[in-house]
Write a protein that holds these residues in place. Sequence first.
Motif, mmCIF file in Angstrom:
data_model
loop_
_atom_site.group_PDB
_atom_site.id
_atom_site.type_symbol
_atom_site.label_atom_id
_atom_site.label_comp_id
_atom_site.label_asym_id
_atom_site.label_seq_id
_atom_site.Cartn_x
_atom_site.Cartn_y
_atom_site.Cartn_z
ATOM 1 N N ARG A 57 34.495 30.104 -43.355
ATOM 2 C CA ARG A 57 35.371 30.018 -42.176
ATOM 3 C C ARG A 57 36.497 29.015 -42.422
ATOM 4 O O ARG A 57 37.671 29.298 -42.162
ATOM 5 C CB ARG A 57 34.516 29.607 -40.979
ATOM 6 C CG ARG A 57 35.207 29.543 -39.640
ATOM 7 C CD ARG A 57 34.159 29.193 -38.594
ATOM 8 N NE ARG A 57 34.702 28.976 -37.268
ATOM 9 C CZ ARG A 57 33.959 28.592 -36.229
ATOM 10 N NH1 ARG A 57 32.654 28.401 -36.377
ATOM 11 N NH2 ARG A 57 34.520 28.408 -35.048
ATOM 12 N N GLU A 58 36.145 27.840 -42.946
ATOM 13 C CA GLU A 58 37.138 26.793 -43.202
ATOM 14 C C GLU A 58 38.081 27.185 -44.337
ATOM 15 O O GLU A 58 39.297 26.947 -44.261
ATOM 16 C CB GLU A 58 36.428 25.484 -43.535
ATOM 17 C CG GLU A 58 37.358 24.303 -43.769
ATOM 18 C CD GLU A 58 38.177 23.919 -42.541
ATOM 19 O OE1 GLU A 58 39.252 23.307 -42.727
ATOM 20 O OE2 GLU A 58 37.762 24.246 -41.410
ATOM 21 N N LEU A 59 37.540 27.802 -45.386
ATOM 22 C CA LEU A 59 38.387 28.226 -46.500
ATOM 23 C C LEU A 59 39.401 29.262 -46.047
ATOM 24 O O LEU A 59 40.567 29.230 -46.469
ATOM 25 C CB LEU A 59 37.532 28.786 -47.634
ATOM 26 C CG LEU A 59 38.305 29.254 -48.872
ATOM 27 C CD1 LEU A 59 39.102 28.103 -49.491
ATOM 28 C CD2 LEU A 59 37.368 29.869 -49.898
ATOM 29 N N ALA A 60 38.986 30.184 -45.189
ATOM 30 C CA ALA A 60 39.916 31.194 -44.680
ATOM 31 C C ALA A 60 41.068 30.533 -43.927
ATOM 32 O O ALA A 60 42.236 30.932 -44.076
ATOM 33 C CB ALA A 60 39.176 32.175 -43.779
ATOM 34 N N ILE A 198 33.135 28.075 -61.092
ATOM 35 C CA ILE A 198 32.292 27.594 -60.005
ATOM 36 C C ILE A 198 32.963 26.394 -59.359
ATOM 37 O O ILE A 198 33.460 25.502 -60.059
ATOM 38 C CB ILE A 198 30.892 27.181 -60.503
ATOM 39 C CG1 ILE A 198 30.151 28.379 -61.083
ATOM 40 C CG2 ILE A 198 30.077 26.580 -59.368
ATOM 41 C CD1 ILE A 198 28.762 28.035 -61.574
ATOM 42 N N SER A 199 32.995 26.369 -58.038
ATOM 43 C CA SER A 199 33.550 25.213 -57.340
ATOM 44 C C SER A 199 32.860 25.029 -55.993
ATOM 45 O O SER A 199 32.572 26.008 -55.297
ATOM 46 C CB SER A 199 35.058 25.379 -57.122
ATOM 47 O OG SER A 199 35.579 24.269 -56.406
ATOM 48 N N ASP A 200 32.642 23.767 -55.631
ATOM 49 C CA ASP A 200 32.112 23.423 -54.313
ATOM 50 C C ASP A 200 33.174 22.745 -53.453
ATOM 51 O O ASP A 200 32.882 22.267 -52.358
ATOM 52 C CB ASP A 200 30.921 22.466 -54.463
ATOM 53 C CG ASP A 200 29.726 23.118 -55.147
ATOM 54 O OD1 ASP A 200 29.425 24.272 -54.826
ATOM 55 O OD2 ASP A 200 29.111 22.470 -56.013
ATOM 56 N N ASN A 201 34.404 22.723 -53.951
ATOM 57 C CA ASN A 201 35.479 22.015 -53.276
ATOM 58 C C ASN A 201 36.495 23.016 -52.734
ATOM 59 O O ASN A 201 37.179 23.710 -53.503
ATOM 60 C CB ASN A 201 36.150 21.052 -54.263
ATOM 61 C CG ASN A 201 37.166 20.154 -53.610
ATOM 62 O OD1 ASN A 201 38.095 20.619 -52.950
ATOM 63 N ND2 ASN A 201 37.015 18.848 -53.795
#
Length: 221
Positions: A57-60, A198-201
Amino acid sequence: MEKYLINELRKEEAWRLFKIIGDFVDGFEIMPEFIPAVTFYGSARVKEGDKYYEAARELAKKLVDKGFSIITGGGPGIMEAGNRGAKEGGGKSVGLNINLPMEQHPNKYATVTINFRYFFARKVMFNKYATAYVLFPGGYGTLDELTETLVLIQTKKLKPFPIILYGSEFWEGLVKWIEEVVLKNKFIAEEDFKLFTISDNLDEIVDIIVNFYTQHYEYEI
């Protein structure tokens, strides 16, 4: 009787061909309105409040703020989160819906929903109109979409674009197996192993996508 059955089969196949064409026509007419776009994949089973739902949701929101639209499968879970974030961020999104037992019903947040009869026609739209993929944790469908896209890029049937796996705790086992078993046995090349990140940020993901887009297209967002 045999001739009758053959004729009926031919009629059925002819109608199926028209339905397939219909799927493609709907997609080709609508999808260009959403370029540039980022495709979100992930589980249909996560709910609001789940950390992956909220991350999608936040990434969008962050991506629509940069001028991207969001493409999802149109259903619940991560798909809903992507469409919802785009709407809350004042941007556009499209849901490529397909009817599935128990879990696939269109969510209410997509700007436009396109209903598909066939998975393969739907997948063409995901690939053809995406600037990047972000894959959140999911099941067989998510894994299928990941591996099929990697094959298309590996075999040069699809131009390379960022494929980003969000959630290292979920993906690291699979990535480790690919590296230590598939790559080690030379079933893929070293360059094939670098087709995804791969990323968690979330901000890092946005930067990867924006940088790719501005480097490969004639104008900036």
